[in-house]
Design a protein around this motif. Structure first.
Motif, PDB file in Angstrom:
ATOM      1  N   ASP A  77      -8.583  48.711 -45.640  1.00 12.93           N
ATOM      2  CA  ASP A  77      -7.304  48.252 -45.105  1.00 12.93           C
ATOM      3  C   ASP A  77      -6.758  47.199 -46.058  1.00 12.93           C
ATOM      4  N   ALA A  78      -5.490  46.890 -45.897  1.00  8.40           N
ATOM      5  CA  ALA A  78      -4.865  45.799 -46.655  1.00  8.40           C
ATOM      6  C   ALA A  78      -4.463  44.713 -45.665  1.00  8.40           C
ATOM      7  N   VAL A  79      -4.701  43.477 -46.051  1.00  7.39           N
ATOM      8  CA  VAL A  79      -4.394  42.337 -45.176  1.00  7.39           C
ATOM      9  C   VAL A  79      -3.491  41.378 -45.937  1.00  7.39           C
ATOM     10  N   LEU A  80      -2.339  41.074 -45.347  1.00 10.36           N
ATOM     11  CA  LEU A  80      -1.425  40.079 -45.903  1.00 10.36           C
ATOM     12  C   LEU A  80      -1.768  38.716 -45.324  1.00 10.36           C
ATOM     13  N   ASP A  81      -2.002  37.756 -46.185  1.00  6.54           N
ATOM     14  CA  ASP A  81      -2.276  36.381 -45.736  1.00  6.54           C
ATOM     15  C   ASP A  81      -0.994  35.582 -45.897  1.00  6.54           C
ATOM     16  N   ILE A  82      -0.377  35.228 -44.755  1.00  8.85           N
ATOM     17  CA  ILE A  82       0.933  34.578 -44.753  1.00  8.85           C
ATOM     18  C   ILE A  82       0.770  33.117 -44.344  1.00  8.85           C
ATOM     19  N   ALA A  83       1.261  32.217 -45.184  1.00 11.18           N
ATOM     20  CA  ALA A  83       1.306  30.790 -44.838  1.00 11.18           C
ATOM     21  C   ALA A  83       2.586  30.553 -44.046  1.00 11.18           C
ATOM     22  N   VAL A  84       2.451  30.369 -42.751  1.00 10.61           N
ATOM     23  CA  VAL A  84       3.611  30.270 -41.865  1.00 10.61           C
ATOM     24  C   VAL A  84       4.117  28.836 -41.853  1.00 10.61           C
ATOM     25  N   ARG A 138       8.977  28.814 -38.633  1.00  7.90           N
ATOM     26  CA  ARG A 138       8.883  30.256 -38.421  1.00  7.90           C
ATOM     27  C   ARG A 138       7.654  30.593 -37.579  1.00  7.90           C
ATOM     28  N   GLY A 139       7.574  29.963 -36.397  1.00 13.34           N
ATOM     29  CA  GLY A 139       6.433  30.208 -35.521  1.00 13.34           C
ATOM     30  C   GLY A 139       6.320  31.652 -35.082  1.00 13.34           C
ATOM     31  N   TYR A 140       7.450  32.379 -35.045  1.00 13.81           N
ATOM     32  CA  TYR A 140       7.398  33.786 -34.629  1.00 13.81           C
ATOM     33  C   TYR A 140       6.568  34.630 -35.578  1.00 13.81           C
ATOM     34  N   ALA A 141       6.383  34.174 -36.832  1.00 12.64           N
ATOM     35  CA  ALA A 141       5.598  34.921 -37.809  1.00 12.64           C
ATOM     36  C   ALA A 141       4.100  34.768 -37.589  1.00 12.64           C
ATOM     37  N   LEU A 142       3.682  33.988 -36.571  1.00 15.47           N
ATOM     38  CA  LEU A 142       2.261  33.900 -36.223  1.00 15.47           C
ATOM     39  C   LEU A 142       1.904  34.994 -35.228  1.00 15.47           C
ATOM     40  N   SER A 143       2.483  36.165 -35.398  1.00 15.02           N
ATOM     41  CA  SER A 143       2.202  37.297 -34.522  1.00 15.02           C
ATOM     42  C   SER A 143       2.523  38.583 -35.261  1.00 15.02           C
ATOM     43  N   MET A 144       1.855  39.661 -34.865  1.00 16.98           N
ATOM     44  CA  MET A 144       2.180  40.964 -35.416  1.00 16.98           C
ATOM     45  C   MET A 144       3.605  41.345 -35.058  1.00 16.98           C
ATOM     46  N   ARG A 145       4.024  40.964 -33.866  1.00 17.64           N
ATOM     47  CA  ARG A 145       5.381  41.272 -33.415  1.00 17.64           C
ATOM     48  C   ARG A 145       6.430  40.653 -34.343  1.00 17.64           C
ATOM     49  N   GLY A 146       6.231  39.391 -34.682  1.00 20.11           N
ATOM     50  CA  GLY A 146       7.201  38.703 -35.527  1.00 20.11           C
ATOM     51  C   GLY A 146       7.238  39.242 -36.941  1.00 20.11           C
ATOM     52  N   VAL A 147       6.058  39.503 -37.526  1.00 17.86           N
ATOM     53  CA  VAL A 147       6.021  40.021 -38.894  1.00 17.86           C
ATOM     54  C   VAL A 147       6.571  41.443 -38.936  1.00 17.86           C
ATOM     55  N   ARG A 206      -1.508  25.799 -32.631  1.00 16.15           N
ATOM     56  CA  ARG A 206      -0.702  26.101 -33.817  1.00 16.15           C
ATOM     57  C   ARG A 206       0.555  26.866 -33.436  1.00 16.15           C
ATOM     58  N   ARG A 207       0.456  27.746 -32.473  1.00 17.27           N
ATOM     59  CA  ARG A 207       1.616  28.544 -32.071  1.00 17.27           C
ATOM     60  C   ARG A 207       2.552  27.742 -31.170  1.00 17.27           C
ATOM     61  N   PHE A 208       1.984  27.022 -30.213  1.00 24.74           N
ATOM     62  CA  PHE A 208       2.839  26.259 -29.302  1.00 24.74           C
ATOM     63  C   PHE A 208       3.642  25.200 -30.045  1.00 24.74           C
ATOM     64  N   GLU A 209       3.024  24.499 -30.991  1.00 28.65           N
ATOM     65  CA  GLU A 209       3.736  23.411 -31.645  1.00 28.65           C
ATOM     66  C   GLU A 209       4.823  23.916 -32.588  1.00 28.65           C
ATOM     67  N   ARG A 210       4.763  25.180 -32.980  1.00 27.07           N
ATOM     68  CA  ARG A 210       5.825  25.773 -33.810  1.00 27.07           C
ATOM     69  C   ARG A 210       6.891  26.461 -32.970  1.00 27.07           C
ATOM     70  N   GLY A 211       6.629  26.611 -31.687  1.00 28.61           N
ATOM     71  CA  GLY A 211       7.620  27.224 -30.798  1.00 28.61           C
ATOM     72  C   GLY A 211       7.333  28.691 -30.564  1.00 28.61           C
ATOM     73  N   VAL A 212       7.054  29.068 -29.313  1.00 25.66           N
ATOM     74  CA  VAL A 212       6.805  30.466 -28.958  1.00 25.66           C
ATOM     75  C   VAL A 212       8.011  31.005 -28.194  1.00 25.66           C
ATOM     76  N   ASP A 213       8.066  32.314 -28.078  1.00 35.28           N
ATOM     77  CA  ASP A 213       9.129  32.985 -27.333  1.00 35.28           C
ATOM     78  C   ASP A 213       9.085  32.516 -25.878  1.00 35.28           C
ATOM     79  N   SER A 214      10.194  32.028 -25.374  1.00 30.85           N
ATOM     80  CA  SER A 214      10.221  31.498 -24.014  1.00 30.85           C
ATOM     81  C   SER A 214      10.396  32.581 -22.956  1.00 30.85           C
ATOM     82  N   ALA A 215      10.471  33.860 -23.371  1.00 33.21           N
ATOM     83  CA  ALA A 215      10.681  34.937 -22.397  1.00 33.21           C
ATOM     84  C   ALA A 215       9.594  36.000 -22.429  1.00 33.21           C
TER      85      ALA A 215
END
Length: 831
Positions: A164-171, A175-184, A367-376
């Motif tokens: 497999d290939a894995v992208l290592d993203i420094a968020v 851009r807290g939404y990028a701490l999820s598969m959904r956001g990326v 890490r996710r909460f302090e960057r802001g998560v989806d409120s819905a």
């Protein structure tokens, strides 16, 4: 955030040409910092197949249990015959499906598989564990595949996801939404202009009541709170291989099915979840701030004193969770938990950030909460989690649920049409702006030249027109912004002060000094090392409110501590002959200063009074030039003996630096810490009002040498460059005479206490305009001139602009110079 590409493809149908590296380039173009693209399993080669264990023979007579197995690997071995393999694992039986590495295969770490004789049998391959294949950490035994998952002989690469290939993203924090598969995945879909399948788009139940009772004390700390439960969960149910593999690729350790499900949904949707053993809860749940004196033993077995700023999850027994950071030990899931309650919430990001730092607990959740998560997304995340527990763990999902919704609708951001183009300097059509904003999920309403933009719930970072402009610009492509060099206004360039400072740097570099840049922070220990008196003005330093290092909480008042510590570091690395210099600011509190600057409003400019208060709080910041020397200034070799750096070199460095500004320093003996009292010079600049002290130079005191761990006889200088620059003269071209020079040498005997600089000054005044230069070339003390006396020998260079000097004229000038020296210093000609 580690993003497995195979997982990402579930939510976005990437084109065939979209290699992992091409995908990374696309995401980088959108502003995501993809640091690496890891090709997982690239070092695995050769035949790895599914096998069925036919027979197991227990071998005896060895120190550990050993088995000889025959395994059906289909046609993977080229013969169709069963494969004989020696294996020490005990967690499989006859008839199980296993993974077999056949001879010729190479496993992670370059481990080559071949047929070899061991324990008295020929082992033609290896029955593999997850750790041996690099799938995940598991030392409990080999992999036993579920019945019906594959046939013997089937290739195991795709079945197990070995490659497999894995992208290592420094968020970044915005851009807290990028701490999820959904956001990326959403970003990848935008990059390629293709459809995005939202994993949060799941059927949501109606809030019919009957959920676990809960309350939220303040909407400001928690705007949405969801609880969903399951019963009859099998705590022994294992996590499926696909889930464990994905968690491992994402950098999360597999623990148990219940915990793995919460982690999996967090990675998938970006919403942190928490699971409780419902049997351990006592009464209704309340979300509130901590009270003074409350404590909680967290999952890491640490009893933590809670702060009134911490958001807590509590029941009748007291605190059970530090919200968004870590759960309590008493309510954690264990191997006997059958009834599970899942929590999904939207906590205030600032509270979580402060709590995480206060307790030094940085978790995937915080890490996710302090960057802001989806409120819905909370209800969708909890629903996804309970359905996975039901599907994989045999649980029954409860119909009732708790859903506390205290969210307020987002206010639209009003922006002028064409704002993004004005920011980027590119003419974006209004239709393009609207299309790009809708691409990231914004609702856009156009009213003439005004756009009313409502950002989506998953982008809490979009709060003002410039945020929206950035979304348009990055989706249109940063690379499409033309590079237009700015036009420099004519007639401008470096200021006179800048030119002087650069010239000083070049001069000191030509003398063999290396420039260094030190942090402007010092500690009390550094000032103590300089042997400063208790009332020394340099001890009056500004203290930082939030220092980088607790040992260096003060702003420097002198350049010497940083230079001396850098010198020690260089000497410790084997560089014994070192000459360093630094040009920088020091910070001296103003008399009567309040010491602390006022905090200004950000919605307007400062008033006149506020600007005055700011100016009053700022320290004086004079610019200094400092230098230190150790070891040899001129190295020894075949050409002869070297020359050690001395106090004279430090004084000369100061004179050379001042000479760049056309300033002649007056050197006088002095006593001033941290210099040796007998080898310290005070440096003055002559002006209309007399002389102004601008610095000191010489050899450091032995106690300073010992305190800093310096080599012996280190020399140093420090001058106030602002004062030197203020005395700088306007450079004029020298008048070059074409007539020959006349040289006169003179030796004067003076009292040993008379400074050579005073004698030189007297000679200069007495010689008058015909004197071109004067140089001290010899100092003698001895019995011939008497005790307490010294002989100073000077060379006088005389020259006229309009004629060749006669011998008589040169003699008259010399005699006049000697006469003034005798009058002022008591000098007599040496016989």
């Amino acid at each position: 955030m580690r993003v497995p590409v195979s997982w990402l493809r579930e939510y976005v149908e990437l084109p065939a040409e979209a290699t992992p590296r091409a995908l990374a380039e696309k995401l980088i173009g959108l502003g995501l910092e993809v640091e690496t693209v890891e090709e997982v399993g690239a070092d695995i080669t050769g035949p790895i197949a599914v096998g069925r264990v036919l027979t197991i023979e227990e071998l005896t007579g060895f120190k550990k249990p050993i088995r000889f197995c025959t395994v059906d690997v289909g046609d993977a071995n080229g013969t169709g015959e069963p494969q004989g393999i020696v294996c020490g694992a005990r967690n499989f039986a006859e008839g199980d499906l296993v993974v077999v590495s056949l001879p010729g295969a190479v496993l992670p770490g370059g481990f080559a598989i071949s047929a070899r004789k061991t324990y008295g049998r020929v082992s033609a391959g290896m029955i593999c564990s997850a750790s041996e294949l690099g799938l995940w950490e598991d030392h409990s035994g080999i992999i036993v595949l579920p019945e019906g998952s594959a046939e013997p002989g089937a290739d195991a690469y795709d079945l197990l996801g070995l490659r497999d290939a894995v992208l290592d993203i420094a968020v970044t924090p915005d851009r807290g939404y990028a701490l999820s598969m959904r956001g990326v995945a959403r970003e990848a879909a935008a990059a390629y202009g293709i459809a995005f399948a939202d994993p949060a788009d799941v059927p949501l139940p109606e809030a019919t009541g009957g959920g676990y009772p809960a309350t939220v004390a303040d909407p400001a700390i928690c705007s949405r709170y969801v609880l969903r439960g399951v019963t009859g969960f099998d705590p022994a149910a294992p996590s499926p291989m696909w889930m464990r593999r994905r968690l491992h690729l994402a950098g999360v350790r597999s623990i148990s099915l219940a915990v793995d499900v919460t982690n999996y949904v967090m990675l998938e949707l970006g919403q942190p979840l928490h699971a409780w053993d419902r049997a351990t809860l006592r009464g209704p749940i309340e979300v509130r701030l901590a009270r003074q004196g409350e404590k909680l033993e967290t999952l890491d077995h640490v009893v933590r004193a809670l702060d009134p700023d911490d958001i807590l999850i509590t029941d009748e027994s007291g605190p059970i969770n530090i919200a968004g950071v870590m759960g309590g030990l008493n309510t954690e899931i264990n191997e006997a938990s059958t009834d599970i309650l899942i929590e999904a919430a939207h906590f205030a990001d600032t509270h979580i950030a402060r709590t995480s730092r206060r307790h030094q607990l940085s978790s995937e959740s915080s890490r996710r909460f302090e960057r802001g998560v989806d409120s819905a997304v909370q209800l969708a995340a909890a629903t996804r989690a309970v359905h996975l527990l039901a599907e994989l763990g045999g649980a029954t999902v409860e119909d009732g649920l708790t859903h506390i919704d205290l969210t307020a609708p987002r206010e639209p951001v009003v922006v002028r049409a064409g704002h993004a183009g004005r920011v980027a300097g590119v003419d974006y059509p209004v239709e393009t702006e609207i299309a790009r904003l809708r691409l990231v999920g914004c609702e856009v309403v156009q009213d003439g030249d005004t756009l009313s933009v409502t950002p989506p719930t998953w982008r809490p970072d979009l709060t003002d027109p410039n945020d929206l402009a950035e979304e348009v610009i990055r989706n249109e492509g940063y690379e499409n912004i033309p590079a237009i060099p700015p036009q420099a206004p004519a007639g401008r360039g470096l200021t006179r002060g800048q030119r002087l400072r650069r010239a000083v740097g070049r001069t000191l570099a030509d003398l063999g000094f290396f420039e260094v840049l030190n942090y402007p922070f010092v500690g009390v220990r550094d000032l103590d090392g300089l042997q400063l008196d208790a009332d020394d003005a340099r001890r009056d330093a500004l203290r930082l409110a939030n220092p980088l290092n607790d040992d260096e909480p003060l702003l420097r008042t002198t350049l010497l501590p940083g230079l001396l510590k850098t010198l020690v570091r260089n000497v410790g690395r084997g560089f014994g002959d070192v000459a360093l210099f630094e040009t920088g600011l020091v910070y001296r509190p103003r008399p009567g200063s309040p010491g602390r600057a006022p905090i200004l409003a950000v919605d307007r400019g400062p008033t006149t009074e506020e600007r005055a208060a700011l100016e009053a709080a700022l320290p004086e910041q004079p610019r200094r030039i400092g230098a230190v020397l150790a070891g040899q200034r001129q190295r020894s070799g075949w050409w002869g003996e070297g020359q050690a750096a001395t106090w004279a070199d430090a004084i000369q460095a100061a004179r050379e630096a001042a000479g760049v500004a056309g300033v002649e320093l007056v050197v006088r003996a002095a006593r001033y810490a941290p210099w040796h009292p007998g080898r310290c010079a005070a440096l003055y600049v002559a002006d209309a009002d007399g002389e102004t002290l601008v610095g000191h130079a010489g050899e450091l005191h032995p106690r300073v040498i010992k305190a800093y761990g310096l080599p012996p006889r280190v020399a140093a200088m420090e001058i106030d460059w602002d004062r030197v620059e203020a005395a700088a003269s306007v450079a004029t071209a020298p008048n070059v005479s074409t007539y020959p020079v006349a040289t006169q040498d003179v030796a004067l005997v003076v009292d040993e206490s008379v400074p050579a600089a005073d004698v030189e000054a007297a000679l200069r005044q007495g010689a008058g305009e015909l004197l071109e230069s004067v140089r001290l070339f010899d100092v003698y003390t001895g019995a011939q001139i008497g005790e307490g006396r010294k002989s100073l020998a000077y060379s006088l260079r005389l020259r006229a602009d309009d004629r060749t000097l006669t011998a008589e004229e040169a003699t008259r000038v010399r005699d006049a110079a000697v006469a003034v020296a005798a009058e002022r210093t008591g000098a007599v000609l040496r016989g």
